[in-house]
Design a protein around this motif. Sequence first.
Motif, PDB file in Angstrom:
ATOM      1  N   ARG A 222      17.923  -2.765  -7.140  1.00 30.61           N
ATOM      2  CA  ARG A 222      16.656  -3.473  -6.968  1.00 30.61           C
ATOM      3  C   ARG A 222      15.496  -2.495  -6.830  1.00 30.61           C
ATOM      4  O   ARG A 222      15.659  -1.396  -6.300  1.00 30.61           O
ATOM      5  CB  ARG A 222      16.712  -4.391  -5.746  1.00 30.61           C
ATOM      6  CG  ARG A 222      17.746  -5.498  -5.851  1.00 30.61           C
ATOM      7  CD  ARG A 222      17.711  -6.408  -4.633  1.00 30.61           C
ATOM      8  NE  ARG A 222      18.781  -7.387  -4.665  1.00 30.61           N
ATOM      9  CZ  ARG A 222      18.737  -8.536  -5.332  1.00 30.61           C
ATOM     10  NH1 ARG A 222      17.655  -8.856  -6.023  1.00 30.61           N
ATOM     11  NH2 ARG A 222      19.763  -9.374  -5.307  1.00 30.61           N
ATOM     12  N   VAL A 223      14.348  -2.927  -7.320  1.00 35.77           N
ATOM     13  CA  VAL A 223      13.108  -2.165  -7.170  1.00 35.77           C
ATOM     14  C   VAL A 223      12.139  -2.989  -6.336  1.00 35.77           C
ATOM     15  O   VAL A 223      11.966  -4.188  -6.587  1.00 35.77           O
ATOM     16  CB  VAL A 223      12.482  -1.839  -8.545  1.00 35.77           C
ATOM     17  CG1 VAL A 223      11.078  -1.273  -8.375  1.00 35.77           C
ATOM     18  CG2 VAL A 223      13.339  -0.845  -9.303  1.00 35.77           C
ATOM     19  N   ALA A 224      11.532  -2.361  -5.345  1.00 38.93           N
ATOM     20  CA  ALA A 224      10.592  -3.074  -4.476  1.00 38.93           C
ATOM     21  C   ALA A 224       9.340  -2.234  -4.272  1.00 38.93           C
ATOM     22  O   ALA A 224       9.378  -0.999  -4.351  1.00 38.93           O
ATOM     23  CB  ALA A 224      11.235  -3.386  -3.128  1.00 38.93           C
ATOM     24  N   ILE A 225       8.225  -2.904  -4.019  1.00 38.49           N
ATOM     25  CA  ILE A 225       6.970  -2.216  -3.737  1.00 38.49           C
ATOM     26  C   ILE A 225       7.043  -1.609  -2.339  1.00 38.49           C
ATOM     27  O   ILE A 225       7.260  -2.308  -1.360  1.00 38.49           O
ATOM     28  CB  ILE A 225       5.784  -3.187  -3.849  1.00 38.49           C
ATOM     29  CG1 ILE A 225       5.655  -3.688  -5.290  1.00 38.49           C
ATOM     30  CG2 ILE A 225       4.492  -2.520  -3.394  1.00 38.49           C
ATOM     31  CD1 ILE A 225       4.610  -4.764  -5.468  1.00 38.49           C
ATOM     32  N   ALA A 226       6.882  -0.299  -2.269  1.00 31.91           N
ATOM     33  CA  ALA A 226       6.941   0.411  -0.991  1.00 31.91           C
ATOM     34  C   ALA A 226       5.550   0.697  -0.443  1.00 31.91           C
ATOM     35  O   ALA A 226       5.373   0.827   0.767  1.00 31.91           O
ATOM     36  CB  ALA A 226       7.709   1.725  -1.155  1.00 31.91           C
ATOM     37  N   ALA A 227       4.556   0.811  -1.313  1.00 32.56           N
ATOM     38  CA  ALA A 227       3.169   1.061  -0.889  1.00 32.56           C
ATOM     39  C   ALA A 227       2.243   0.659  -2.026  1.00 32.56           C
ATOM     40  O   ALA A 227       2.619   0.712  -3.199  1.00 32.56           O
ATOM     41  CB  ALA A 227       2.958   2.528  -0.523  1.00 32.56           C
ATOM     42  N   SER A 228       1.030   0.261  -1.679  1.00 31.83           N
ATOM     43  CA  SER A 228       0.065  -0.135  -2.705  1.00 31.83           C
ATOM     44  C   SER A 228      -1.344  -0.012  -2.159  1.00 31.83           C
ATOM     45  O   SER A 228      -1.555  -0.035  -0.948  1.00 31.83           O
ATOM     46  CB  SER A 228       0.318  -1.572  -3.172  1.00 31.83           C
ATOM     47  OG  SER A 228       0.165  -2.479  -2.087  1.00 31.83           O
ATOM     48  N   GLN A 229      -2.292   0.142  -3.060  1.00 31.63           N
ATOM     49  CA  GLN A 229      -3.706   0.113  -2.710  1.00 31.63           C
ATOM     50  C   GLN A 229      -4.402  -0.751  -3.755  1.00 31.63           C
ATOM     51  O   GLN A 229      -4.241  -0.527  -4.961  1.00 31.63           O
ATOM     52  CB  GLN A 229      -4.294   1.529  -2.655  1.00 31.63           C
ATOM     53  CG  GLN A 229      -3.643   2.374  -1.571  1.00 31.63           C
ATOM     54  CD  GLN A 229      -4.499   3.537  -1.131  1.00 31.63           C
ATOM     55  OE1 GLN A 229      -5.716   3.564  -1.325  1.00 31.63           O
ATOM     56  NE2 GLN A 229      -3.860   4.507  -0.525  1.00 31.63           N
ATOM     57  N   CYS A 230      -5.155  -1.734  -3.283  1.00 30.16           N
ATOM     58  CA  CYS A 230      -5.682  -2.769  -4.173  1.00 30.16           C
ATOM     59  C   CYS A 230      -7.080  -2.450  -4.697  1.00 30.16           C
ATOM     60  O   CYS A 230      -7.875  -1.769  -4.041  1.00 30.16           O
ATOM     61  CB  CYS A 230      -5.719  -4.117  -3.458  1.00 30.16           C
ATOM     62  SG  CYS A 230      -4.093  -4.842  -3.216  1.00 30.16           S
ATOM     63  N   THR A 231      -7.352  -2.982  -5.862  1.00 30.93           N
ATOM     64  CA  THR A 231      -8.679  -2.926  -6.446  1.00 30.93           C
ATOM     65  C   THR A 231      -9.663  -3.770  -5.632  1.00 30.93           C
ATOM     66  O   THR A 231      -9.253  -4.672  -4.895  1.00 30.93           O
ATOM     67  CB  THR A 231      -8.628  -3.454  -7.894  1.00 30.93           C
ATOM     68  OG1 THR A 231      -9.946  -3.514  -8.442  1.00 30.93           O
ATOM     69  CG2 THR A 231      -8.046  -4.859  -7.941  1.00 30.93           C
ATOM     70  N   THR A 232     -10.940  -3.486  -5.801  1.00 30.15           N
ATOM     71  CA  THR A 232     -11.960  -4.319  -5.167  1.00 30.15           C
ATOM     72  C   THR A 232     -12.380  -5.481  -6.061  1.00 30.15           C
ATOM     73  O   THR A 232     -13.146  -6.341  -5.640  1.00 30.15           O
ATOM     74  CB  THR A 232     -13.210  -3.488  -4.831  1.00 30.15           C
ATOM     75  OG1 THR A 232     -13.754  -2.934  -6.046  1.00 30.15           O
ATOM     76  CG2 THR A 232     -12.868  -2.368  -3.861  1.00 30.15           C
ATOM     77  N   HIS A 233     -11.883  -5.522  -7.308  1.00 32.84           N
ATOM     78  CA  HIS A 233     -12.207  -6.631  -8.203  1.00 32.84           C
ATOM     79  C   HIS A 233     -11.669  -7.946  -7.627  1.00 32.84           C
ATOM     80  O   HIS A 233     -10.542  -7.985  -7.114  1.00 32.84           O
ATOM     81  CB  HIS A 233     -11.588  -6.417  -9.581  1.00 32.84           C
ATOM     82  CG  HIS A 233     -12.227  -5.340 -10.383  1.00 32.84           C
ATOM     83  ND1 HIS A 233     -13.520  -5.420 -10.846  1.00 32.84           N
ATOM     84  CD2 HIS A 233     -11.755  -4.134 -10.815  1.00 32.84           C
ATOM     85  CE1 HIS A 233     -13.818  -4.329 -11.530  1.00 32.84           C
ATOM     86  NE2 HIS A 233     -12.765  -3.525 -11.527  1.00 32.84           N
ATOM     87  N   PRO A 234     -12.428  -9.018  -7.694  1.00 35.99           N
ATOM     88  CA  PRO A 234     -11.909 -10.305  -7.199  1.00 35.99           C
ATOM     89  C   PRO A 234     -10.726 -10.821  -8.018  1.00 35.99           C
ATOM     90  O   PRO A 234      -9.867 -11.515  -7.487  1.00 35.99           O
ATOM     91  CB  PRO A 234     -13.118 -11.244  -7.309  1.00 35.99           C
ATOM     92  CG  PRO A 234     -14.032 -10.594  -8.297  1.00 35.99           C
ATOM     93  CD  PRO A 234     -13.832  -9.121  -8.154  1.00 35.99           C
TER      94      PRO A 234
END
Length: 253
Positions: free
Chosen positions: A112-124
């Motif tokens: 399995r692959v899972a999201i371990a970290a993320s940083q989001c865009t400011t776009h709505p």
Amino acid sequence: MTDAPQGAARRLAFLLRLIGEGPARFTLSDLAARSALPQSTVHRHLRALLDVGLVERSGSQSYRIGREFRRIASLLLQRFDLVRSAQPLLAELVAKWNETTVLCTYRPIDHRVAIAASQCTTHPLRFAIENGMEIGLVWGSLGQAVLAFLPPSEVDVILRDAGVGPITGRPRPARDQLFKDLAATRERGYSQYYDPKIEIAGVAAPIFGPEGEVLGCLGVTMPSSRYRLHSADEMISEVVAAARHLSDQAAEA
């Protein structure tokens, strides 16, 4: 819930993983319920973990992670912490492109692959990304950045279990076409996905461990309408460089 494995050693390792991923304090019945094992079996394994300090008592009816467990975890993190090492790279990519950046990790034990970290865009207009969310290995840039570099035996297991895409609802590609796509990904060193019908696009590159094993991938994902506004070659180059930097750090750990 994952089925409990057979064999004492496998069950002990399975319980350790549940303890590490679970709440700070837990009871025997809690752990037995989460593991789908009889309380007598869980109690026997807990006694062994208590004897070596991996688990400690927390009051008369509950347990907690032992100081020896934490000491070992701390030693491992001092060598190389993939999530911590990836954070500044994710920040640099989102600052440059203002698109959501993602670190995924691969678990070979259950493929399995899972999201371990993320940083989001400011776009709505953006995708809902949550840490811990599982990613389909067969579909999209993030999954295929891992799948392309797995041993053939693991790929076969994954394809047997692949149903439909978690986002598109489409069945997996024909085997011959999929293997052609994976071969192209291996040759390039990155995966790329663009589908204006469902407004999804992204690029991702694999992260390797010290023995050349795939640890996961790092990527940028966005609506396909915005992908056309970026310099794809430059984005790909920076994603590949960031993933290679993490691979170099893992090799030195």
